[in-house]
Scaffold this motif. Sequence first.
Motif, PDB file in Angstrom:
ATOM      1  N   GLU A 167      58.881  38.462  43.574  1.00 15.55           N
ATOM      2  CA  GLU A 167      59.645  37.468  44.333  1.00 15.55           C
ATOM      3  C   GLU A 167      58.690  36.486  45.020  1.00 15.55           C
ATOM      4  OE1 GLU A 167      62.968  37.384  44.422  1.00 15.55           O
ATOM      5  OE2 GLU A 167      63.319  39.283  43.353  1.00 15.55           O
ATOM      6  N   SER A 168      59.031  35.209  44.963  1.00 15.99           N
ATOM      7  CA  SER A 168      58.273  34.168  45.663  1.00 15.99           C
ATOM      8  C   SER A 168      59.266  33.195  46.281  1.00 15.99           C
ATOM      9  CB  SER A 168      57.348  33.418  44.705  1.00 15.99           C
ATOM     10  OG  SER A 168      56.863  32.221  45.297  1.00 15.99           O
ATOM     11  N   ASN A 169      59.115  32.903  47.556  1.00 18.04           N
ATOM     12  CA  ASN A 169      60.079  32.007  48.192  1.00 18.04           C
ATOM     13  C   ASN A 169      59.818  30.536  47.889  1.00 18.04           C
ATOM     14  OD1 ASN A 169      57.766  31.776  49.775  1.00 18.04           O
ATOM     15  ND2 ASN A 169      58.923  31.490  51.662  1.00 18.04           N
ATOM     16  N   ILE A 170      58.669  30.225  47.271  1.00 18.82           N
ATOM     17  CA  ILE A 170      58.421  28.820  46.919  1.00 18.82           C
ATOM     18  C   ILE A 170      58.231  28.602  45.425  1.00 18.82           C
ATOM     19  CG2 ILE A 170      57.352  28.417  49.165  1.00 18.82           C
ATOM     20  CD1 ILE A 170      54.693  28.163  47.665  1.00 18.82           C
ATOM     21  N   GLY A 171      58.136  29.680  44.661  1.00 19.26           N
ATOM     22  CA  GLY A 171      58.015  29.537  43.217  1.00 19.26           C
ATOM     23  C   GLY A 171      56.679  30.035  42.693  1.00 19.26           C
ATOM     24  N   LEU A 172      56.731  30.746  41.568  1.00 20.30           N
ATOM     25  CA  LEU A 172      55.539  31.326  40.965  1.00 20.30           C
ATOM     26  C   LEU A 172      54.787  30.315  40.120  1.00 20.30           C
ATOM     27  CD1 LEU A 172      57.150  34.680  39.804  1.00 20.30           C
ATOM     28  CD2 LEU A 172      55.488  34.418  41.649  1.00 20.30           C
ATOM     29  N   SER A 173      53.467  30.512  40.095  1.00 20.08           N
ATOM     30  CA  SER A 173      52.610  29.700  39.237  1.00 20.08           C
ATOM     31  C   SER A 173      52.056  30.524  38.084  1.00 20.08           C
ATOM     32  CB  SER A 173      51.449  29.114  40.055  1.00 20.08           C
ATOM     33  OG  SER A 173      50.531  28.446  39.219  1.00 20.08           O
ATOM     34  N   GLU A 174      51.682  31.797  38.383  1.00 19.58           N
ATOM     35  CA  GLU A 174      51.090  32.626  37.332  1.00 19.58           C
ATOM     36  C   GLU A 174      51.213  34.103  37.691  1.00 19.58           C
ATOM     37  OE1 GLU A 174      47.033  32.597  34.622  1.00 19.58           O
ATOM     38  OE2 GLU A 174      46.816  32.264  36.776  1.00 19.58           O
ATOM     39  N   VAL A 175      51.393  34.927  36.671  1.00 21.62           N
ATOM     40  CA  VAL A 175      51.364  36.388  36.800  1.00 21.62           C
ATOM     41  C   VAL A 175      50.381  36.908  35.757  1.00 21.62           C
ATOM     42  CG1 VAL A 175      52.645  38.544  36.580  1.00 21.62           C
ATOM     43  CG2 VAL A 175      53.740  36.560  37.647  1.00 21.62           C
ATOM     44  N   VAL A 176      49.402  37.675  36.211  1.00 25.93           N
ATOM     45  CA  VAL A 176      48.375  38.223  35.319  1.00 25.93           C
ATOM     46  C   VAL A 176      48.319  39.736  35.519  1.00 25.93           C
ATOM     47  CG1 VAL A 176      45.931  38.236  34.701  1.00 25.93           C
ATOM     48  CG2 VAL A 176      47.020  36.101  35.392  1.00 25.93           C
ATOM     49  N   ILE A 177      48.251  40.479  34.416  1.00 23.35           N
ATOM     50  CA  ILE A 177      48.101  41.934  34.467  1.00 23.35           C
ATOM     51  C   ILE A 177      46.833  42.314  33.717  1.00 23.35           C
ATOM     52  CG2 ILE A 177      49.126  44.164  33.888  1.00 23.35           C
ATOM     53  CD1 ILE A 177      51.860  42.904  34.091  1.00 23.35           C
ATOM     54  N   ASP A 178      45.953  43.048  34.398  1.00 26.79           N
ATOM     55  CA  ASP A 178      44.691  43.502  33.813  1.00 26.79           C
ATOM     56  C   ASP A 178      44.638  45.025  33.829  1.00 26.79           C
ATOM     57  OD1 ASP A 178      43.075  40.936  33.462  1.00 26.79           O
ATOM     58  OD2 ASP A 178      43.648  40.788  35.563  1.00 26.79           O
ATOM     59  N   ARG A 179      43.925  45.581  32.844  1.00 24.02           N
ATOM     60  CA  ARG A 179      43.672  47.025  32.808  1.00 24.02           C
ATOM     61  C   ARG A 179      42.190  47.254  33.091  1.00 24.02           C
ATOM     62  NH1 ARG A 179      45.122  48.231  27.825  1.00 24.02           N
ATOM     63  NH2 ARG A 179      43.041  47.964  26.973  1.00 24.02           N
ATOM     64  N   ILE A 180      41.905  48.196  33.997  1.00 24.25           N
ATOM     65  CA  ILE A 180      40.528  48.535  34.331  1.00 24.25           C
ATOM     66  C   ILE A 180      40.230  49.909  33.750  1.00 24.25           C
ATOM     67  CG2 ILE A 180      38.821  48.789  36.158  1.00 24.25           C
ATOM     68  CD1 ILE A 180      40.128  46.003  35.961  1.00 24.25           C
ATOM     69  N   SER A 181      39.245  49.965  32.875  1.00 25.99           N
ATOM     70  CA  SER A 181      38.868  51.213  32.231  1.00 25.99           C
ATOM     71  C   SER A 181      37.356  51.307  32.171  1.00 25.99           C
ATOM     72  CB  SER A 181      39.463  51.291  30.812  1.00 25.99           C
ATOM     73  OG  SER A 181      39.094  52.482  30.167  1.00 25.99           O
ATOM     74  N   GLU A 182      36.798  52.301  32.878  1.00 27.08           N
ATOM     75  CA  GLU A 182      35.362  52.540  32.901  1.00 27.08           C
ATOM     76  C   GLU A 182      34.599  51.270  33.261  1.00 27.08           C
ATOM     77  OE1 GLU A 182      34.507  54.167  29.078  1.00 27.08           O
ATOM     78  OE2 GLU A 182      35.332  56.134  29.574  1.00 27.08           O
ATOM     79  N   GLY A 183      35.125  50.563  34.241  1.00 27.30           N
ATOM     80  CA  GLY A 183      34.466  49.364  34.749  1.00 27.30           C
ATOM     81  C   GLY A 183      34.757  48.096  33.978  1.00 27.30           C
ATOM     82  N   ALA A 184      35.390  48.202  32.811  1.00 29.32           N
ATOM     83  CA  ALA A 184      35.699  47.023  31.994  1.00 29.32           C
ATOM     84  C   ALA A 184      37.079  46.500  32.332  1.00 29.32           C
ATOM     85  CB  ALA A 184      35.613  47.367  30.511  1.00 29.32           C
ATOM     86  N   ASP A 185      37.205  45.179  32.378  1.00 29.30           N
ATOM     87  CA  ASP A 185      38.452  44.511  32.737  1.00 29.30           C
ATOM     88  C   ASP A 185      39.051  43.882  31.479  1.00 29.30           C
ATOM     89  OD1 ASP A 185      40.412  42.703  33.581  1.00 29.30           O
ATOM     90  OD2 ASP A 185      39.421  42.324  35.478  1.00 29.30           O
TER      91      ASP A 185
END
Length: 405
Positions: A167-185
């Motif tokens: 939820e954003s009261n002014i509007g979203l610009s970006e959504v990013v999902i990252d996985r962290i595994s053994e220090g790697a992104d």
Amino acid sequence: MKKFNWIKQIILLTALSAFFFSCDDEGDDGVDPVPSISLSSSIPSEVNYDESITISANVIATAKIKSIELSLQGNATPLYTKESDFTNSESDLFTYTFTSNSLTDIGETLTFDLTVLDKNDLETTQSFDVKISEATLTISFTEDGTATEVDSIGTVDETVSIDFNIESNIGLSEVVIDRISEGADTEITSITTFDDAKSFTYDFSETLEGEYYIVTITDKSGLTLTKKYWVSNPLDTPETFTFGAQASATGSFFGVEGTLTQSEATNDQEGVILMYYVDDTNGVTFAAPSDETTTNFFADVISEWDVRNETYFKKASDATIYESGLNYLQLERAYLNEEVDEVENISGFEVGDVILMRTILYGDEYFVMTKITELTVGTDGTITISAVTEGGSDDESDEVVVEAQ
């Protein structure tokens, strides 16, 4: 003569009557009153960015309305001027719809001026304020229709289907999902187009890997919220270690090779995690090699060391975390979730207590969870712990697993 006076009195009364009647449509001083403005009570005191508000007012001008003008203080030009719609009108229901679409308005209070001018060029101005709300971002997730507050989203290798509710009261610009595994992104997804930028649901369907996932959301103003969701990983089977206080025949040093004597610790400085001692003031104590207070007991040993590792301690507020931790709870999460300051030496613990540690070994960060299982108090006494570790890079993790001798 009397008849003449009577005629003069009639003339005087007639003149006075005409005067009073001529003043009926004027103010007490013979001048038309200034216009009046009655603002609608429905005008909100605060709205979100990009949210429309209706500004309405009832306007009255005895001398007839010439113009109505709405302006925003700080702007060079009026928002709206109404002047061609009046035909000898004494009243008007003024209405204007305003939408804040300037990012600089967020969190600010806007002051509006509504001015009415009549045909005698008399004017009235009424001011009012509307605040543009601060930007807010929220994220939660729902699994199988049930909302939950926990930050763990499942166990490694488990396939999950989760709705991330954003939820954003002014509007979203970006959504990013990252996985962290053994220090790697590794970036899983990046979304910049939204059907509804203020309320967005992302269907996260994934076979879980690594240690955790990071969801980063950014709104149109640049405000960013980052949320970490852990993946439960089975921890190693705990090992049991016994070491002694400073006067004990049992080694007082603990490291990646387990219990170490003074000479063994000197030969393996890079692998030492803590030292154990007992004093009259604080009692039983764990201390980091980097902690200066330990020189009172081991000055002859560590003063010549080239490497004195940093180790930090927290006492777990709930000792049952040890059992739950062995099943699903990562040590880093357990350590970070304890809302106490980390210290380089910790004292006064007893059997059953759980001590969490964060240590820097070989340039990497590791986490250790220990449970005190046996304790003989005294400078020649011993302590027995059950411990499990995690952390470090993939190449070095095998080197630093604490092993029983």
